[in-house]
Motif scaffolding. Sequence first.
Motif, PDB file in Angstrom:
ATOM      1  N   GLN A 153      37.077  35.067  57.247  1.00  0.00           N
ATOM      2  CA  GLN A 153      37.998  34.107  57.067  1.00  0.00           C
ATOM      3  C   GLN A 153      38.574  33.149  58.459  1.00  0.00           C
ATOM      4  N   ARG A 154      37.764  33.418  59.353  1.00  0.00           N
ATOM      5  CA  ARG A 154      38.205  32.462  60.458  1.00  0.00           C
ATOM      6  C   ARG A 154      37.186  31.776  61.000  1.00  0.00           C
ATOM      7  N   GLY A 155      35.836  32.209  60.881  1.00  0.00           N
ATOM      8  CA  GLY A 155      34.611  31.613  61.493  1.00  0.00           C
ATOM      9  C   GLY A 155      33.873  32.420  62.592  1.00  0.00           C
ATOM     10  N   TRP A 156      33.367  31.610  63.302  1.00  0.00           N
ATOM     11  CA  TRP A 156      32.477  32.300  64.361  1.00  0.00           C
ATOM     12  C   TRP A 156      33.253  32.053  65.819  1.00  0.00           C
ATOM     13  N   ARG A 157      33.042  33.138  66.590  1.00  0.00           N
ATOM     14  CA  ARG A 157      33.658  32.997  67.959  1.00  0.00           C
ATOM     15  C   ARG A 157      32.818  33.641  69.004  1.00  0.00           C
ATOM     16  N   ARG A 158      32.902  33.147  70.125  1.00  0.00           N
ATOM     17  CA  ARG A 158      31.870  33.593  71.169  1.00  0.00           C
ATOM     18  C   ARG A 158      32.756  35.071  71.755  1.00  0.00           C
ATOM     19  N   VAL A 159      31.828  35.801  71.950  1.00  0.00           N
ATOM     20  CA  VAL A 159      32.236  36.984  72.835  1.00  0.00           C
ATOM     21  C   VAL A 159      31.484  37.241  74.157  1.00  0.00           C
ATOM     22  N   VAL A 160      32.085  37.680  75.265  1.00  0.00           N
ATOM     23  CA  VAL A 160      31.512  38.000  76.452  1.00  0.00           C
ATOM     24  C   VAL A 160      32.008  39.314  76.769  1.00  0.00           C
ATOM     25  N   ALA A 161      31.309  39.722  78.002  1.00  0.00           N
ATOM     26  CA  ALA A 161      31.473  40.946  78.921  1.00  0.00           C
ATOM     27  C   ALA A 161      32.867  40.693  79.574  1.00  0.00           C
ATOM     28  N   SER A 162      33.740  41.889  79.809  1.00  0.00           N
ATOM     29  CA  SER A 162      34.713  41.722  80.348  1.00  0.00           C
ATOM     30  C   SER A 162      34.778  43.050  81.606  1.00  0.00           C
ATOM     31  N   PRO A 163      34.119  43.124  82.412  1.00  0.00           N
ATOM     32  CA  PRO A 163      33.987  44.154  83.246  1.00  0.00           C
ATOM     33  C   PRO A 163      34.876  44.278  84.291  1.00  0.00           C
ATOM     34  N   GLU A 164      35.210  45.418  84.671  1.00  0.00           N
ATOM     35  CA  GLU A 164      36.184  45.904  85.689  1.00  0.00           C
ATOM     36  C   GLU A 164      35.900  45.142  87.241  1.00  0.00           C
ATOM     37  N   PRO A 165      37.007  44.788  87.667  1.00  0.00           N
ATOM     38  CA  PRO A 165      36.962  44.034  88.946  1.00  0.00           C
ATOM     39  C   PRO A 165      36.845  45.340  89.939  1.00  0.00           C
ATOM     40  N   ARG A 166      35.949  45.055  91.045  1.00  0.00           N
ATOM     41  CA  ARG A 166      35.894  45.953  91.994  1.00  0.00           C
ATOM     42  C   ARG A 166      35.965  45.485  93.299  1.00  0.00           C
ATOM     43  N   GLU A 167      35.779  44.564  93.677  1.00  0.00           N
ATOM     44  CA  GLU A 167      36.058  43.938  95.160  1.00  0.00           C
ATOM     45  C   GLU A 167      36.201  42.427  95.192  1.00  0.00           C
ATOM     46  N   ILE A 168      36.912  41.960  96.201  1.00  0.00           N
ATOM     47  CA  ILE A 168      36.852  40.471  96.286  1.00  0.00           C
ATOM     48  C   ILE A 168      36.474  40.306  97.559  1.00  0.00           C
ATOM     49  N   PRO A 169      35.331  39.599  97.935  1.00  0.00           N
ATOM     50  CA  PRO A 169      34.576  39.529  99.334  1.00  0.00           C
ATOM     51  C   PRO A 169      35.433  38.675 100.129  1.00  0.00           C
ATOM     52  N   GLU A 170      36.315  37.511  99.570  1.00  0.00           N
ATOM     53  CA  GLU A 170      36.980  36.585 100.493  1.00  0.00           C
ATOM     54  C   GLU A 170      38.317  37.439 100.962  1.00  0.00           C
ATOM     55  N   VAL A 171      38.607  38.661 100.835  1.00  0.00           N
ATOM     56  CA  VAL A 171      39.895  39.099 101.179  1.00  0.00           C
ATOM     57  C   VAL A 171      40.242  38.995 102.724  1.00  0.00           C
ATOM     58  N   GLU A 172      39.206  39.108 103.505  1.00  0.00           N
ATOM     59  CA  GLU A 172      39.667  38.889 104.870  1.00  0.00           C
ATOM     60  C   GLU A 172      40.071  37.347 105.265  1.00  0.00           C
ATOM     61  N   THR A 173      39.369  36.524 104.485  1.00  0.00           N
ATOM     62  CA  THR A 173      39.787  35.006 104.646  1.00  0.00           C
ATOM     63  C   THR A 173      41.133  34.919 104.275  1.00  0.00           C
ATOM     64  N   VAL A 174      41.519  35.470 103.122  1.00  0.00           N
ATOM     65  CA  VAL A 174      42.870  35.491 102.723  1.00  0.00           C
ATOM     66  C   VAL A 174      43.895  36.111 103.525  1.00  0.00           C
ATOM     67  N   GLN A 175      43.479  37.205 104.317  1.00  0.00           N
ATOM     68  CA  GLN A 175      44.474  38.108 105.394  1.00  0.00           C
ATOM     69  C   GLN A 175      44.585  37.016 106.494  1.00  0.00           C
ATOM     70  N   THR A 176      43.469  36.484 106.867  1.00  0.00           N
ATOM     71  CA  THR A 176      43.740  35.410 107.987  1.00  0.00           C
ATOM     72  C   THR A 176      44.616  34.458 107.561  1.00  0.00           C
ATOM     73  N   LEU A 177      44.323  33.703 106.514  1.00  0.00           N
ATOM     74  CA  LEU A 177      45.287  32.685 106.238  1.00  0.00           C
ATOM     75  C   LEU A 177      46.667  32.996 106.049  1.00  0.00           C
ATOM     76  N   LEU A 178      47.054  34.226 105.633  1.00  0.00           N
ATOM     77  CA  LEU A 178      48.296  34.729 105.420  1.00  0.00           C
ATOM     78  C   LEU A 178      48.979  35.021 106.673  1.00  0.00           C
ATOM     79  N   ASP A 179      48.174  35.613 107.731  1.00  0.00           N
ATOM     80  CA  ASP A 179      48.555  35.918 108.988  1.00  0.00           C
ATOM     81  C   ASP A 179      48.802  34.301 109.921  1.00  0.00           C
ATOM     82  N   ASN A 180      48.290  33.331 109.433  1.00  0.00           N
ATOM     83  CA  ASN A 180      48.500  32.194 110.023  1.00  0.00           C
ATOM     84  C   ASN A 180      49.653  31.349 109.445  1.00  0.00           C
ATOM     85  N   GLY A 181      50.361  31.873 108.382  1.00  0.00           N
ATOM     86  CA  GLY A 181      51.614  31.413 107.822  1.00  0.00           C
ATOM     87  C   GLY A 181      51.093  30.473 106.543  1.00  0.00           C
TER      88      GLY A 181
END
Length: 319
Positions: A153-181
């Motif tokens: 009664q609604r139609g067709w809808r796309r479905v995709v995978a929703s995997p678990e997040p494991r790691e953020i590779p850019e975290v060291e860059t985030v840390q550096t930016l935070l440390d610099n204010g």
Amino acid sequence: MRLVIALGGNAMTSADGSARPEDQRAAIQSAMRSVADLVEAGHQIVLTHGNGPQVGNLLLKNEIAADVVPPVPLDWCVAQTQATIGRLILDALDDELARRGHPSRTAALVTRTIVDRDDPGFLVPTKPIGRYATAEEAAAMRGHGQHWVEVPQRGWRRVVASPEPREIPEVETVQTLLDNGSVVVCAGGGGIPTVREGTSYVGVEAVIDKDLTAALLADQVGADLLVIATDVDAAVVGFGTPQAEPLGAVGVSEIRRLAQAGAFGAGSMGPKVEAATRFAAHTGRTGVITSLPHIDDAVAGRTGTRVSPDSVPTDRLPA
């Protein structure tokens, strides 16, 4: 304190959910007033955000133009919306801080989130995204390798995978930016879904829950507090019933018991509760769920659902 603040979709669109450019700009400008208060108070801040309406718009453009140009994959859509929303947040926060005469240093970082190639979510995609379509429209997109399911009664809808997040590779860059204010905007929309193949990084067709990524981000950057900003002041037990009751300070074991009993909606409040709980359980610090206008009070411990290690007593907020 070092804060990770996850801005919900309500902070990115107008009150009726409209996602026109002018609606998004106005909503983000409003959201940044609360963030500017925290910057002025001296907190280190990492912002992450949702992108559902924006990705939905891109998917619709994919569908309309599918016979003319090949649809772009979901990891591209997430990357595009990270850049667009990040730029809008920077502009709005810089303007608000300048209006107050406060110096600003801001940065937006296009951010990947690593998932496992063998995550069970890839075997049976279940996360619905985008609009409902006709059988003919869905068939055209299935011809491009997409998964679509029929909803009665609604139609067709796309479905995709929703995997678990494991790691953020850019975290060291985030840390550096935070440390610099800098105030850093990153990991929008849960991050660009990415797998490792040997020494290479490869984007994949998936949607990562933005709140679960926010919890991972807060853990990896050593945040003192995770704030999940949504459209309600606190998580509510028994929502929509006469017994509805806002949840205040609660321990990890108690909120997990409530979640297992079905106290929170699986597609709405459920992921926010899970994110705050994971952060508290893994770090020994506090995750807070509250509305955007009350972020200041939540940081001060005066409002919101505050999920902490089990040594913190449970209470209920006044109705």
